[in-house]
Scaffold this active site. Structure first.
Site, PDB file in Angstrom:
ATOM      1  N   CYS A  13       0.823  -1.206   0.000  1.00  0.00           N
ATOM      2  CA  CYS A  13       0.000   0.000   0.000  1.00  0.00           C
ATOM      3  C   CYS A  13       0.868   1.272   0.000  1.00  0.00           C
ATOM      4  O   CYS A  13       1.462   1.596  -1.014  1.00  0.00           O
ATOM      5  CB  CYS A  13      -0.996  -0.022   1.156  1.00  0.00           C
ATOM      6  SG  CYS A  13      -2.369   1.138   0.931  1.00  0.00           S
ATOM      7  N   HIS A  63      -3.790  -4.607   0.687  1.00  0.00           N
ATOM      8  CA  HIS A  63      -3.300  -5.069   1.988  1.00  0.00           C
ATOM      9  C   HIS A  63      -3.430  -6.590   2.074  1.00  0.00           C
ATOM     10  O   HIS A  63      -4.451  -7.108   2.556  1.00  0.00           O
ATOM     11  CB  HIS A  63      -4.101  -4.414   3.121  1.00  0.00           C
ATOM     12  CG  HIS A  63      -3.733  -2.990   3.369  1.00  0.00           C
ATOM     13  ND1 HIS A  63      -2.766  -2.605   4.266  1.00  0.00           N
ATOM     14  CD2 HIS A  63      -4.202  -1.845   2.806  1.00  0.00           C
ATOM     15  CE1 HIS A  63      -2.654  -1.286   4.264  1.00  0.00           C
ATOM     16  NE2 HIS A  63      -3.516  -0.804   3.379  1.00  0.00           N
ATOM     17  N   GLU A 109      -2.203  -8.600   4.123  1.00  0.00           N
ATOM     18  CA  GLU A 109      -2.308  -9.080   5.503  1.00  0.00           C
ATOM     19  C   GLU A 109      -3.759  -9.175   5.972  1.00  0.00           C
ATOM     20  O   GLU A 109      -4.061  -9.935   6.900  1.00  0.00           O
ATOM     21  CB  GLU A 109      -1.509  -8.182   6.455  1.00  0.00           C
ATOM     22  CG  GLU A 109      -2.073  -6.797   6.720  1.00  0.00           C
ATOM     23  CD  GLU A 109      -1.668  -5.753   5.703  1.00  0.00           C
ATOM     24  OE1 GLU A 109      -1.815  -4.554   6.009  1.00  0.00           O
ATOM     25  OE2 GLU A 109      -1.218  -6.133   4.599  1.00  0.00           O
TER      26      GLU A 109
END
Length: 236
Positions: free
Chosen positions: A115, A210, A212
């Protein structure tokens, strides 16, 4: 086996009540994804690069992860004005992250940029950003959408897919590519979602989303962290 040591520059946080003071933090999901991949994540303090040897600091690590965060100051990429939507700008954070990006690539250390991290690398290599993508119909906040991955890219090799479902939270995007960078993924609206640097010595890929957020349940997203740690451990 010793886990490869992955440097993750901290993000400044003004309010962390449990610690009683302002803090330097990283997203727990990000750290956990590195740990699941077999890496040892180490949060590093953003210090003024004019007063500290960033190359020497990074040399002890096996890989680097540039995480998400607030916006870069527009003057960092030559913009004369600042859009009203630009937020959480911190000059020290900008200076440190930009220097980390440059030195990591110079050292040939494996690098995954996420990002803001993608935007940092683009700006570090002379690229520019679109300061605001527009209102709710155009911005990519709180959105999970399909992203097309370029065939033959490191991103494709890492994820094993030519299309992934990406969890996004950003209102800015790449405008002009930095020197040597190529597009590795795009959203359906044309937004650059992945960048790579084919001529770099080390392993490097960057994603605008993202990973994660969904890595705990999406093997293609976890695979990005796996690939970083594998490269940091000497594998490709």
């Amino acid at each position: 086996m010793t886990r490869p040591l992955i440097a993750v520059p901290a993000r400044f946080s003004a309010t962390t009540s449990a610690l009683r003071y302002a803090a330097e933090v990283n997203a727990r999901a990000l750290i956990e994804a590195v740990w699941r991949a077999g890496g040892e994540p180490a949060t590093i303090h953003p210090a003024d690069p004019s007063a500290t040897d960033v190359t020497a600091r990074l040399a002890r690590f096996d890989g680097v992860l540039l995480p998400g965060g607030g916006d870069l100051a527009p003057h960092r990429y030559g913009a004369a004005d600042t859009h009203d939507s630009v937020y959480d700008v911190d000059d020290l954070q900008d200076a440190f992250d930009l220097e980390v990006a440059r030195r990591t690539l110079d050292l040939g250390l494996p690098l995954l940029a996420v990002c803001r991290g993608l935007q940092v690398v683009n700006v570090a290599l002379g690229g520019t950003l679109e300061q605001d993508m527009g209102g709710p119909e155009r911005e990519h906040r709180h959105v999970v959408h399909p992203v097309a991955v370029e065939r033959g890219s490191l991103l494709e090799r890492a994820t094993g897919a030519q299309k992934v479902e990406a969890s996004c939270y950003h209102h800015q995007r790449v405008e002009r590519l930095g020197s040597g960078l190529t597009v590795a993924a795009r959203a359906t609206d044309g937004t650059v979602e992945g960048l790579e640097l084919p001529d770099t010595e080390g392993w490097f890929t960057a994603v605008q989303w993202h990973p994660e957020d969904t890595a705990h349940e999406d093997s293609a997203q976890q695979a990005l962290f796996d690939a970083l740690v594998r490269a940091a451990g000497g594998g490709r």
